[in-house]
Design a protein around this motif. Structure first.
Motif, short mmCIF file in Angstrom:
data_model
loop_
_atom_site.label_atom_id
_atom_site.label_comp_id
_atom_site.label_asym_id
_atom_site.label_seq_id
_atom_site.Cartn_x
_atom_site.Cartn_y
_atom_site.Cartn_z
N PRO A 206 0.83 -1.21 0.00
CA PRO A 206 0.00 0.00 0.00
C PRO A 206 0.86 1.25 0.00
CG PRO A 206 0.07 -0.98 2.19
CD PRO A 206 0.75 -1.96 1.26
N TYR A 207 0.44 2.26 -0.76
CA TYR A 207 1.24 3.48 -0.80
C TYR A 207 0.41 4.76 -0.69
CZ TYR A 207 -0.17 4.14 -5.69
OH TYR A 207 -0.90 4.34 -6.83
N MET A 208 -0.92 4.68 -0.85
CA MET A 208 -1.73 5.88 -0.73
C MET A 208 -3.19 5.50 -0.53
SD MET A 208 -2.54 7.53 -4.47
CE MET A 208 -4.04 8.27 -3.81
N GLY A 209 -3.98 6.49 -0.11
CA GLY A 209 -5.42 6.37 -0.04
C GLY A 209 -6.02 7.72 -0.37
N ILE A 210 -7.34 7.78 -0.47
CA ILE A 210 -8.01 9.06 -0.74
C ILE A 210 -8.93 9.38 0.43
CG2 ILE A 210 -7.84 8.92 -3.25
CD1 ILE A 210 -10.78 7.94 -3.23
N GLY A 211 -8.97 10.66 0.80
CA GLY A 211 -9.74 11.08 1.95
C GLY A 211 -11.23 10.97 1.80
N LYS A 212 -11.73 10.66 0.62
CA LYS A 212 -13.16 10.49 0.40
C LYS A 212 -13.68 9.19 1.01
CE LYS A 212 -13.02 13.03 -3.99
NZ LYS A 212 -11.55 13.27 -3.95
N ASN A 213 -12.81 8.20 1.09
CA ASN A 213 -13.21 6.88 1.58
C ASN A 213 -11.98 6.22 2.19
OD1 ASN A 213 -14.60 4.56 2.13
ND2 ASN A 213 -15.04 4.03 0.00
N LEU A 214 -11.71 6.56 3.44
CA LEU A 214 -10.48 6.13 4.09
C LEU A 214 -10.74 5.94 5.58
CD1 LEU A 214 -7.37 5.70 3.79
CD2 LEU A 214 -7.10 8.14 4.25
N SER A 215 -10.06 4.96 6.16
CA SER A 215 -10.26 4.69 7.58
C SER A 215 -8.94 4.25 8.21
CB SER A 215 -11.32 3.60 7.78
OG SER A 215 -11.48 3.28 9.14
N TYR A 216 -8.71 4.69 9.42
CA TYR A 216 -7.58 4.19 10.19
C TYR A 216 -7.86 4.43 11.67
CZ TYR A 216 -6.24 9.12 9.24
OH TYR A 216 -6.24 10.48 9.07
N ARG A 217 -7.03 3.85 12.50
CA ARG A 217 -7.22 3.96 13.93
C ARG A 217 -6.61 5.24 14.48
NH1 ARG A 217 -9.74 -0.05 16.17
NH2 ARG A 217 -9.89 -2.07 15.10
N LYS A 218 -7.31 5.82 15.42
CA LYS A 218 -6.85 7.04 16.07
C LYS A 218 -5.50 6.81 16.75
CE LYS A 218 -8.48 10.42 19.51
NZ LYS A 218 -9.64 10.78 20.39
N GLU A 219 -5.34 5.66 17.34
CA GLU A 219 -4.09 5.33 18.01
C GLU A 219 -2.94 5.31 17.03
OE1 GLU A 219 -0.77 2.98 19.31
OE2 GLU A 219 -2.23 2.30 17.79
N LEU A 220 -3.17 4.80 15.82
CA LEU A 220 -2.14 4.79 14.77
C LEU A 220 -1.76 6.21 14.38
CD1 LEU A 220 -0.56 3.12 12.53
CD2 LEU A 220 -2.53 3.59 11.06
N PHE A 221 -2.75 7.08 14.28
CA PHE A 221 -2.52 8.47 13.90
C PHE A 221 -1.58 9.16 14.89
CE2 PHE A 221 -3.75 12.99 13.95
CZ PHE A 221 -3.58 13.31 12.62
N PHE A 222 -1.87 9.04 16.17
CA PHE A 222 -1.06 9.73 17.17
C PHE A 222 0.26 9.02 17.44
CE2 PHE A 222 -5.25 11.58 18.13
CZ PHE A 222 -4.89 12.92 18.06
N ARG A 223 0.29 7.71 17.26
CA ARG A 223 1.55 6.99 17.41
C ARG A 223 2.59 7.46 16.39
NH1 ARG A 223 1.63 1.40 15.10
NH2 ARG A 223 -0.46 1.33 16.00
N ASN A 224 2.10 7.85 15.21
CA ASN A 224 3.00 8.32 14.14
C ASN A 224 3.05 9.85 14.06
OD1 ASN A 224 3.90 5.84 12.32
ND2 ASN A 224 1.83 5.43 13.05
N LYS A 225 2.57 10.51 15.11
CA LYS A 225 2.63 11.97 15.22
C LYS A 225 1.88 12.67 14.09
CE LYS A 225 7.03 11.78 17.69
NZ LYS A 225 8.45 12.23 17.75
N GLY A 226 0.78 12.08 13.67
CA GLY A 226 -0.10 12.71 12.70
C GLY A 226 0.61 13.14 11.43
#
Length: 387
Positions: A206-226
């Motif tokens: 995987p290398y990209m996604g589009i913000g129209k239809n995308l999902s991830y975990r909040k914990e992943l977001f903050f673990r990687n410093k957004g």
């Protein structure tokens, strides 16, 4: 009968490049794009008790007319536990009043009001970060104001992709079908891009996604410093972040034409060109594998057409005894081999992704994008704020 091959160095080099580009394109279509074209769901639908709470996060700036349609559609989703976080990013239309009104009627809608722009984050990265931070649930689902679910099963289809190790779900969003060439170009571009990033995800890269239809975990977001690693770039809140965090074991692709979310295409060719060059500007920040994969596809695509045209203009190079034999029928056969493969794969993929009406003009759209994509990529790198 004596067989002799006459050629000069230029024509022979062009022929070699043509054959190589043809082979590369066939590998992309049958080796990569076929993963999406022949995709079959393997996971069973989750029961209600298996569906974890989700937070749908939307960033809105002067999107009152879109929100009045999107929010009711989201509220009618057949899903047991969810909230809708709407970040009002300094709107000066009726967005704030509408959000206040609907919040009084529906507690699942949670507005986040932003009154001023901050100059250390560009684009919608800061508003989106605030929306994710304000979300109560760990499972985040993103979409945009100009999108609309096709039915009430969209949230279920996203969450059904999550397994024990899943942290990212990359989905596809077809554009609404309308009349006109611009609409067809926009939808063909979305289809081709979708085949690239969805098929790569299915291949484990995987290398990209589009913000129209995308999902991830909040914990992943903050673990990687957004978005800290690319905060100076105005775009890339979806693709650059996914390029950073998505791996083979933590990412799934959402390929579901029945339960998807549609996007409203722009009706301005100039605005669409600006959006495309902006999107292409982030490619230079992708990881090495993704850059090589995309470059090889685009380069082989344009070389296939340019060398085909050049060979048509050359004189016949084959001689049997004293008679010359034209190689043009062979070139046409090879061209049709590539086009037939593309037509077959794109037809299958279109059905999987919910795209309609693009196949009659496929060869025209593909030819145009073979030359348009490199130019847009160059414009993006020159003008769109890439470091």
């Amino acid at each position: 009968m004596q067989f002799q091959l006459y050629y000069n160095h230029i024509s022979f080099t062009i022929l070699v490049v043509f054959i190589l580009s043809l082979l590369i394109q066939l590998v992309y279509h049958w080796g990569l794009f076929s993963r999406t074209a022949f995709y079959k769901r393997k996971k069973r639908p989750k029961l209600d008790e298996e569906l974890e709470p989700v937070s749908v996060v939307i960033c809105a700036r002067n999107a009152y007319e879109y929100l009045t349609e999107l929010i009711p559609a989201l509220l009618s989703q057949d899903y047991p536990d969810f909230e809708i976080v709407v970040v009002n990013d300094c709107s000066d239309d009726e967005t704030e009043e509408y959000l206040k009104e609907i919040t009084r009627q529906e507690p699942r809608v949670k507005p986040v009001q932003m009154k001023q722009h901050l100059n250390f984050f560009y684009g919608k990265k800061f508003p989106l970060s605030m929306g994710i931070k304000s979300a109560q649930n760990d499972l985040i689902i993103l979409t945009e104001c100009s999108c609309m679910p096709t039915n009430d099963k969209w949230l279920r289809s996203v969450v059904n992709c999550y397994g024990n190790n899943t942290e990212v779900v990359i989905g596809y969003s077809p554009y609404v079908q309308k009349k006109g060439l611009l609409n067809k170009l926009i939808r063909f571009d979305a289809l081709q891009q979708g085949l690239l990033y969805l098929s790569s995800t299915l291949a484990g890269h995987p290398y990209m996604g589009i913000g129209k239809n995308l999902s991830y975990r909040k914990e992943l977001f903050f673990r990687n410093k957004g978005f800290i690693s690319h905060y100076t770039t105005s775009v890339g809140d979806d693709d650059l972040f996914i390029n950073q965090v998505a791996k083979k074991r933590n990412t799934e692709a959402l390929i579901d034409a029945e339960n998807t979310i549609q996007a409203t295409p722009t009706q301005s060719f100039r605005l669409w060109m600006h959006q495309k060059s902006s999107r292409y500007s982030t490619i230079s920040k992708y990881n090495t594998r993704a850059r090589l994969m995309l470059s090889l596809f685009y380069v082989s695509q344009i070389l296939f057409y340019t060398t085909f045209i050049a060979l048509l203009c050359l004189k016949p190079a084959f001689s049997i005894a004293s008679s010359t034999v034209s190689y043009i029928p062979i070139l046409v056969f090879l061209f049709l081999l590539r086009f037939g493969s593309q037509l077959f794969i794109y037809n299958k993929a279109s059905k999987r992704l919910g795209e309609k009406g693009l196949l009659p003009g496929l060869i025209v759209y593909d030819f145009l994008f073979a030359f348009l994509s490199p130019w847009l990529r160059l414009m993006g790198r020159m003008n769109m704020g890439v470091e």
